[in-house]
Design an enzyme around this catalytic site. Structure first.
Site, PDB file in Angstrom:
ATOM      1  N   HIS A  97      36.288   0.005   5.085  1.00 43.99           N
ATOM      2  CA  HIS A  97      36.457   0.170   4.023  1.00 43.99           C
ATOM      3  C   HIS A  97      37.167   1.013   2.910  1.00 43.99           C
ATOM      4  O   HIS A  97      38.575   0.208   2.638  1.00 43.99           O
ATOM      5  CB  HIS A  97      35.096  -0.018   3.295  1.00 43.99           C
ATOM      6  CG  HIS A  97      35.123  -0.215   1.266  1.00 43.99           C
ATOM      7  ND1 HIS A  97      35.468  -1.525   0.955  1.00 43.99           N
ATOM      8  CD2 HIS A  97      34.809   0.255   0.280  1.00 43.99           C
ATOM      9  CE1 HIS A  97      35.340  -2.274  -0.022  1.00 43.99           C
ATOM     10  NE2 HIS A  97      35.187  -0.626  -0.649  1.00 43.99           N
ATOM     11  N   CYS A 129      33.074  -5.929  -4.599  1.00 45.20           N
ATOM     12  CA  CYS A 129      33.902  -5.591  -3.047  1.00 45.20           C
ATOM     13  C   CYS A 129      33.769  -5.694  -2.223  1.00 45.20           C
ATOM     14  O   CYS A 129      34.216  -5.906  -1.034  1.00 45.20           O
ATOM     15  CB  CYS A 129      35.167  -4.331  -3.258  1.00 45.20           C
ATOM     16  SG  CYS A 129      35.645  -3.950  -4.760  1.00 45.20           S
ATOM     17  N   PHE A 140      31.230  -1.775  -5.801  1.00 39.26           N
ATOM     18  CA  PHE A 140      30.952  -1.363  -7.085  1.00 39.26           C
ATOM     19  C   PHE A 140      29.694  -2.370  -7.254  1.00 39.26           C
ATOM     20  O   PHE A 140      29.715  -3.286  -6.726  1.00 39.26           O
ATOM     21  CB  PHE A 140      31.590  -1.276  -8.540  1.00 39.26           C
ATOM     22  CG  PHE A 140      33.086  -0.204  -8.525  1.00 39.26           C
ATOM     23  CD1 PHE A 140      33.028   0.332  -7.884  1.00 39.26           C
ATOM     24  CD2 PHE A 140      34.213  -1.070  -8.996  1.00 39.26           C
ATOM     25  CE1 PHE A 140      33.526   1.770  -7.645  1.00 39.26           C
ATOM     26  CE2 PHE A 140      34.655   0.548  -9.667  1.00 39.26           C
ATOM     27  CZ  PHE A 140      35.030   1.308  -8.573  1.00 39.26           C
ATOM     28  N   LYS A 156      44.344  -0.937   4.530  1.00 39.55           N
ATOM     29  CA  LYS A 156      44.635  -0.939   2.596  1.00 39.55           C
ATOM     30  C   LYS A 156      45.656  -0.389   2.044  1.00 39.55           C
ATOM     31  O   LYS A 156      46.647  -0.190   1.326  1.00 39.55           O
ATOM     32  CB  LYS A 156      43.308  -0.774   1.616  1.00 39.55           C
ATOM     33  CG  LYS A 156      41.920  -1.693   1.901  1.00 39.55           C
ATOM     34  CD  LYS A 156      40.541  -1.202   1.092  1.00 39.55           C
ATOM     35  CE  LYS A 156      40.005  -2.165   0.553  1.00 39.55           C
ATOM     36  NZ  LYS A 156      38.986  -2.009   1.898  1.00 39.55           N
ATOM     37  N   GLU A 199      32.202   7.410   2.980  1.00 38.38           N
ATOM     38  CA  GLU A 199      32.349   6.565   4.338  1.00 38.38           C
ATOM     39  C   GLU A 199      32.350   6.872   5.119  1.00 38.38           C
ATOM     40  O   GLU A 199      31.929   6.867   6.762  1.00 38.38           O
ATOM     41  CB  GLU A 199      33.576   5.151   4.272  1.00 38.38           C
ATOM     42  CG  GLU A 199      33.213   4.433   5.244  1.00 38.38           C
ATOM     43  CD  GLU A 199      34.566   3.393   4.932  1.00 38.38           C
ATOM     44  OE1 GLU A 199      35.583   3.625   4.543  1.00 38.38           O
ATOM     45  OE2 GLU A 199      34.370   2.225   5.799  1.00 38.38           O
ATOM     46  N   HIS A 252      43.922  -3.120  -2.091  1.00 39.29           N
ATOM     47  CA  HIS A 252      42.427  -3.294  -1.953  1.00 39.29           C
ATOM     48  C   HIS A 252      42.486  -4.786  -2.438  1.00 39.29           C
ATOM     49  O   HIS A 252      42.685  -5.149  -4.177  1.00 39.29           O
ATOM     50  CB  HIS A 252      41.831  -2.429  -3.183  1.00 39.29           C
ATOM     51  CG  HIS A 252      40.379  -2.231  -2.877  1.00 39.29           C
ATOM     52  ND1 HIS A 252      39.669  -3.427  -2.470  1.00 39.29           N
ATOM     53  CD2 HIS A 252      39.459  -1.644  -3.270  1.00 39.29           C
ATOM     54  CE1 HIS A 252      38.385  -3.668  -2.103  1.00 39.29           C
ATOM     55  NE2 HIS A 252      38.154  -2.050  -2.494  1.00 39.29           N
TER      56      HIS A 252
END
Lengths: 414, 90
Positions: free
Chosen positions: A302, A163, A398, A334, A313, A339
């Site tokens: 994010h 990502c 990830f 998002k 976050e 995403h």
């Protein structure tokens, strides 16, 4: 950044709900979500058949003979990159092409082609796998086609760090310009993950949001107590990055300066986000921009809408910005465009830069219930008019690759 | 319908080419049809004639006429084996 200054001279997007930067900003500032139910065949086999489709008719942009060779992921990339080139008024015929390159982030590459090939082979029990399967599905195909399209003979690179892929692609491209190695880089990201196989795989991880039964568009709820996960989206976003002096010499219009890039890696776990790692990436970006935390006016988070990410976050932002964190607008777009995985970093960086130009902060939508662990100013529900000088865009992944980009308004006399 | 006309129809449809460019002597490379395009083309030909073409398509098919002769040879083989040689409806 150390070395030469990096100008952002072109922006391009093909995104959920919009085929241009102007349209995307307008929709996001309206708080409009592109997340929808995906219809057949997704409805029949998935628990959560929702996603954010790009507003994109590939046949309107690319000739049939070319289309046959391209997965949707490369189609999206070619069109978004071409917008950035046109926006920057770049004429590569007059450039030293060995000093121009391409840098693309993508997580899943030509997933649709791979899915189709397996379907032909295993489900249909047919040997008629298309001869272009390898060329269309290879993850570097979008970058390669952009290089071919414009004859760019410098580095042609593809980054795949899940990502954060395209934030890395943009940051690494900026470094090549800052170092003096390259003059122009087309940098961005692309992703086309809305295939049955990909959605089912993500669903199996238990990371996808539950479809809101009454309002599918409100299914992604970053920072909300009622958040249930992320929603996948498709699209591509590109920037034209250029040596500042090179841009000035040709009289280019400069959207912003890419001033900071931070890159760190979590090593604790393959998926679990690390507050320390995310904070370190933000600090590294501030260090690279030679900025104090007080200088940042807005963070495009994010903000995936997963339980783990949003809390981590938030904690990381507090760690870096201290008390100021509570007065610093942070939003997750998002909640509206979903995403975009490998394209997310580029899309959200373009959004942050374009909204900075417009003096407006896009909202976090559907934040209907406060989570005690998420207690910052998330610009909930409605866009805010505010002059912005410096914006930060966070991308965490990830695999642990945390990438943070910072852009600043160009000086008035630039 | 002749094999040439059928092949021209497929090429016009799939490659946006005009019929007048598709004379038997026209070179595939000059038409922008490369070796992978040719493999993709074989799927269309399989469908149109209900024949099976193996992966080992000859590498010496250079012109439109070469492809026509290759298809005709496959059709003749099929006819000898007792199958239908007529093109399937598009």
């Amino acid at each position: 950044m150390n070395g030469r200054r990096v100008a952002i001279t072109g922006l391009g997007v093909v995104a959920p709900q919009a085929g241009s930067v102007a349209a995307l900003c307008a929709r996001l500032l309206e708080g409009h979500s592109a997340i929808q139910r995906l219809g057949s065949p997704f409805e029949e086999g998935l628990r959560s058949p929702i996603g954010a489709r790009a507003d994109f008719d590939c046949a309107a942009h690319l000739p049939a003979a070319r289309l046959r060779m391209l997965d949707r992921v490369a189609q999206l990339a070619l069109v978004a990159a071409s917008q950035a080139v046109v926006d920057a008024r770049l004429d590569f015929a007059t450039e030293r092409r060995a000093r121009c390159g391409v840098s693309v982030g993508s997580s899943m590459g030509g997933a649709g082609t791979t899915d189709e090939g397996y379907h032909i082979l295993y489900a249909q029990q047919s040997q008629r796998v298309k001869p272009y399967t390898v060329l269309a599905s290879m993850t570097n195909a979008p970058a390669a086609w952009i290089g071919i399209e414009y004859g760019l003979a410098g580095p042609n690179l593809t980054y795949s760090t899940a990502c954060s892929s395209s934030a890395v692609a943009i940051g690494e491209a900026a470094r090549r310009i800052a170092s003096g190695e390259m003059d122009v880089m087309l940098a961005g990201g692309t992703e086309a993950p809305l295939t049955f196989g990909v959605l089912r795989a993500w669903e199996a991880m238990r990371t996808l949001a539950t479809a809101d039964p009454h309002e599918p568009a409100a299914s992604c709820r970053p920072f909300s107590l009622s958040r249930t996960g992320l929603v996948l989206g498709e699209g591509a976003a590109f920037v034209a990055l250029e040596d500042w002096e090179h841009a000035m010499a040709r009289g280019a219009c400069i959207h912003a300066e890419l001033t900071g890039y931070g890159l760190t890696t979590d090593t604790e776990h393959i998926t679990r986000p690390s507050v320390a790692g995310q904070a370190a990436a933000m600090r590294a970006a501030l260090g690279s921009a030679e900025l104090a935390p007080d200088a940042v006016d807005y963070i495009n988070a994010h903000g995936t809408g997963t339980l783990q990410n949003d809390a981590a976050e938030t904690a990381a932002i507090k760690e870096v910005f201290g008390e100021r964190a509570y007065r610093l607008p942070v939003s997750s777009t998002k909640s509206m465009h979903g995403h975009l995985l490998g394209a997310a970093g580029a899309l959200e960086f373009v959004v942050a830069v374009a909204c900075m130009e417009r003096g407006a902060i896009p909202p976090t939508m559907h934040l209907d219930a406060a989570d005690p662990d998420c207690d910052l100013d998330y610009v909930s529900g409605r866009a805010r008019s505010q002059a912005l000088r410096t914006v930060m865009s966070n991308s965490f992944a990830f695999g642990g690759t945390n990438a943070v980009l910072i852009a600043a308004r160009p000086p008035i006399h630039a | 319908m002749s094999t040439l006309t059928t092949l021209q129809d497929i090429l016009m449809e799939e490659f946006d080419l005009a019929r007048e460019r598709l004379a038997p002597e026209a070179k595939l490379a000059a038409l922008g049809v490369d070796s992978l395009d040719l493999l993709e083309l074989m799927f269309k030909i399989e469908d149109r004639y209900s024949i099976a073409i193996r992966d080992d398509v000859p590498t010496d098919l250079v012109s439109v006429g070469d492809v026509v002769r290759y298809i005709d040879r496959l059709l003749a083989d099929r006819e000898r084996a007792g199958g239908a040689a007529r093109p399937a409806p598009p």
